[in-house]
Design an enzyme around this catalytic site. Structure first.
Site, PDB file in Angstrom:
ATOM      1  N   ASP A  79      29.894 129.106-107.273  1.00 24.07           N
ATOM      2  CA  ASP A  79      30.080 129.776-105.979  1.00 24.07           C
ATOM      3  C   ASP A  79      29.453 131.176-106.021  1.00 24.07           C
ATOM      4  OD1 ASP A  79      31.452 127.526-105.334  1.00 24.07           O
ATOM      5  OD2 ASP A  79      33.447 128.408-105.490  1.00 24.07           O
TER       6      ASP A  79
ATOM      7  N   GLU B  31      31.710 121.931-118.723  1.00 27.32           N
ATOM      8  CA  GLU B  31      31.152 122.317-117.424  1.00 27.32           C
ATOM      9  C   GLU B  31      32.248 123.004-116.619  1.00 27.32           C
ATOM     10  OE1 GLU B  31      28.696 120.988-113.424  1.00 27.32           O
ATOM     11  OE2 GLU B  31      29.609 119.396-114.597  1.00 27.32           O
TER      12      GLU B  31
ATOM     13  N   ASP C 165      20.436 127.507-106.860  1.00 28.51           N
ATOM     14  CA  ASP C 165      19.287 127.689-105.957  1.00 28.51           C
ATOM     15  C   ASP C 165      19.409 129.033-105.245  1.00 28.51           C
ATOM     16  OD1 ASP C 165      21.495 126.994-104.369  1.00 28.51           O
ATOM     17  OD2 ASP C 165      20.163 126.396-102.742  1.00 28.51           O
TER      18      ASP C 165
ATOM     19  N   TYR D  96      24.770 119.012-106.455  1.00 24.03           N
ATOM     20  CA  TYR D  96      24.242 120.087-105.610  1.00 24.03           C
ATOM     21  C   TYR D  96      22.753 120.296-105.842  1.00 24.03           C
ATOM     22  CZ  TYR D  96      28.536 121.627-103.423  1.00 24.03           C
ATOM     23  OH  TYR D  96      29.659 121.701-102.637  1.00 24.03           O
ATOM     24  N   GLU D  97      22.325 120.112-107.087  1.00 26.95           N
ATOM     25  CA  GLU D  97      20.902 120.289-107.395  1.00 26.95           C
ATOM     26  C   GLU D  97      20.054 119.296-106.606  1.00 26.95           C
ATOM     27  OE1 GLU D  97      20.346 120.180-111.569  1.00 26.95           O
ATOM     28  OE2 GLU D  97      18.170 120.362-111.493  1.00 26.95           O
TER      29      GLU D  97
ATOM     30  N   GLU E  62      37.809 122.016-113.075  1.00 23.97           N
ATOM     31  CA  GLU E  62      37.638 122.153-111.625  1.00 23.97           C
ATOM     32  C   GLU E  62      38.923 122.769-111.069  1.00 23.97           C
ATOM     33  OE1 GLU E  62      35.321 121.806-109.105  1.00 23.97           O
ATOM     34  OE2 GLU E  62      37.053 122.380-107.882  1.00 23.97           O
TER      35      GLU E  62
HETATM   36  N1  SAM Z   1      28.823 121.742-110.467  1.00 23.49           N
HETATM   37  C1  SAM Z   1      28.780 120.861-109.317  1.00 23.49           C
HETATM   38  C2  SAM Z   1      27.353 120.588-108.915  1.00 23.49           C
HETATM   39  O1  SAM Z   1      26.458 121.319-109.355  1.00 23.49           O
HETATM   40  O2  SAM Z   1      27.117 119.623-108.178  1.00 23.49           O
HETATM   41  C3  SAM Z   1      29.604 121.418-108.161  1.00 23.49           C
HETATM   42  C4  SAM Z   1      29.106 122.711-107.574  1.00 23.49           C
HETATM   43  S1  SAM Z   1      30.218 123.385-106.323  1.00 23.49           S
HETATM   44  C5  SAM Z   1      29.179 124.414-105.401  1.00 23.49           C
HETATM   45  C6  SAM Z   1      31.182 124.560-107.254  1.00 23.49           C
HETATM   46  C7  SAM Z   1      32.470 123.981-107.797  1.00 23.49           C
HETATM   47  O3  SAM Z   1      33.062 124.914-108.672  1.00 23.49           O
HETATM   48  C8  SAM Z   1      33.478 123.666-106.716  1.00 23.49           C
HETATM   49  O4  SAM Z   1      33.957 122.359-106.877  1.00 23.49           O
HETATM   50  C9  SAM Z   1      34.577 124.718-106.949  1.00 23.49           C
HETATM   51  O5  SAM Z   1      35.863 124.271-106.568  1.00 23.49           O
HETATM   52  C10 SAM Z   1      34.455 124.959-108.439  1.00 23.49           C
HETATM   53  N2  SAM Z   1      34.924 126.299-108.856  1.00 23.49           N
HETATM   54  C11 SAM Z   1      34.595 127.476-108.283  1.00 23.49           C
HETATM   55  N3  SAM Z   1      35.185 128.501-108.926  1.00 23.49           N
HETATM   56  C12 SAM Z   1      35.899 127.964-109.940  1.00 23.49           C
HETATM   57  C13 SAM Z   1      36.729 128.512-110.950  1.00 23.49           C
HETATM   58  N4  SAM Z   1      36.953 129.829-111.022  1.00 23.49           N
HETATM   59  N5  SAM Z   1      37.300 127.666-111.836  1.00 23.49           N
HETATM   60  C14 SAM Z   1      37.096 126.331-111.751  1.00 23.49           C
HETATM   61  N6  SAM Z   1      36.322 125.749-110.810  1.00 23.49           N
HETATM   62  C15 SAM Z   1      35.730 126.545-109.908  1.00 23.49           C
END
Ligand code: SAM
Length: 214
Positions: free
Chosen positions: A117, A43, A153, A193-194, A68
């Site tokens: 993101d 993931e 979403d 987040y979902e 992460e």
């Molecule tokens: N996957 C989780 C969920 O669905 O509940 C978290 C979603 S959160 C919006 C996005 C996560 O991706 C954040 O914790 C962010 O720090 C991480 N992230 C964003 N860009 C990344 C990258 N290039 N490499 C590793 N992690 C990243």
């Protein structure tokens, strides 16, 4: 001492056996880290790790790695793993930009991108984890049958991702703009987040894609 009492997320993470500190050393050798060769699912951007841990509990016959970017976020997952050891889970603090330094060609069977993101500005499109640039990286580390599974979403990001899948020459296995009310929802494991966004009434989009076998 409990991890949450240690000041400094980076130090706390380094103390945890489940976090791999120098992941490049295990490129091509991830089975040895788990002690057993099993399918390997990743993931990208696992946040606090809820999805990863739920999946690992449900599928003990599969090895899971979560990456992460931020220590402060990763620490939350580390704290959860401290309370419930899951032998088939490892975590890495790293940026997805560096995936090819950490995983060898064909080493991964599946990549999950959950609520990545959106990077809404056009000039940042290359940073989106479903851009052709990232799909090329995934292409270099997945098995030929390996799947990318992407949930969001954010409809704009989803439409962009569908275009990128096509542009990259990948095969779109299936997609839906409303996962929870679709035939694909069976067995769906919700991410943090979902749950948050679907509770607000936002439909969840999901696509599954794989690359052309060479
Ligand atoms: N996957 C989780 C969920 O669905 O509940 C978290 C979603 S959160 C919006 C996005 C996560 O991706 C954040 O914790 C962010 O720090 C991480 N992230 C964003 N860009 C990344 C990258 N290039 N490499 C590793 N992690 C990243």
């Amino acid at each position: 001492m409990r991890l949450r009492n240690i000041p400094g997320a980076k130090d706390a993470i380094l103390e945890c056996d489940w976090v791999i500190d120098e992941p490049e050393k295990f490129k091509g050798e991830w089975a040895s880290v788990f002690g057993e060769k099993r399918p390997l699912f990743l993931e990208v951007g696992m946040g606090k790790g809820r999805f990863l841990m739920d999946m690992a509990r449900l599928y003990p016959e599969i090895n899971f790695i979560g990456i992460e970017k931020y220590s402060s976020v990763l620490l939350r997952a580390v704290q959860k793993l401290e309370e419930e050891e899951l032998p088939n889970v490892r975590l890495i603090r790293m940026d997805a930009e560096d995936l090819e330094n950490v995983f060898a060609q064909g080493e991964l069977d599946r990549i999950y991108l959950n609520f990545s993101d959106p990077w809404p500005k056009d000039r940042h499109a290359k940073r989106r984890l479903t851009s052709t640039r990232f799909l090329e990286r995934y292409n270099n580390i997945l098995t030929p049958e390996g799947r990318v599974m992407f949930k969001t979403d954010n409809k704009d990001l989803f439409d962009f991702s569908l275009e990128q899948v096509e542009e990259a020459g990948w095969i779109l296995e299936n997609h839906t703009y409303d996962l929870h009310h679709s035939e694909y929802n069976e067995g769906n494991v919700m991410t943090e987040y979902e749950e948050k966004f679907s509770a607000k009434g936002n439909p969840i989009c999901r696509l599954v894609a794989y690359r052309h076998a060479k």
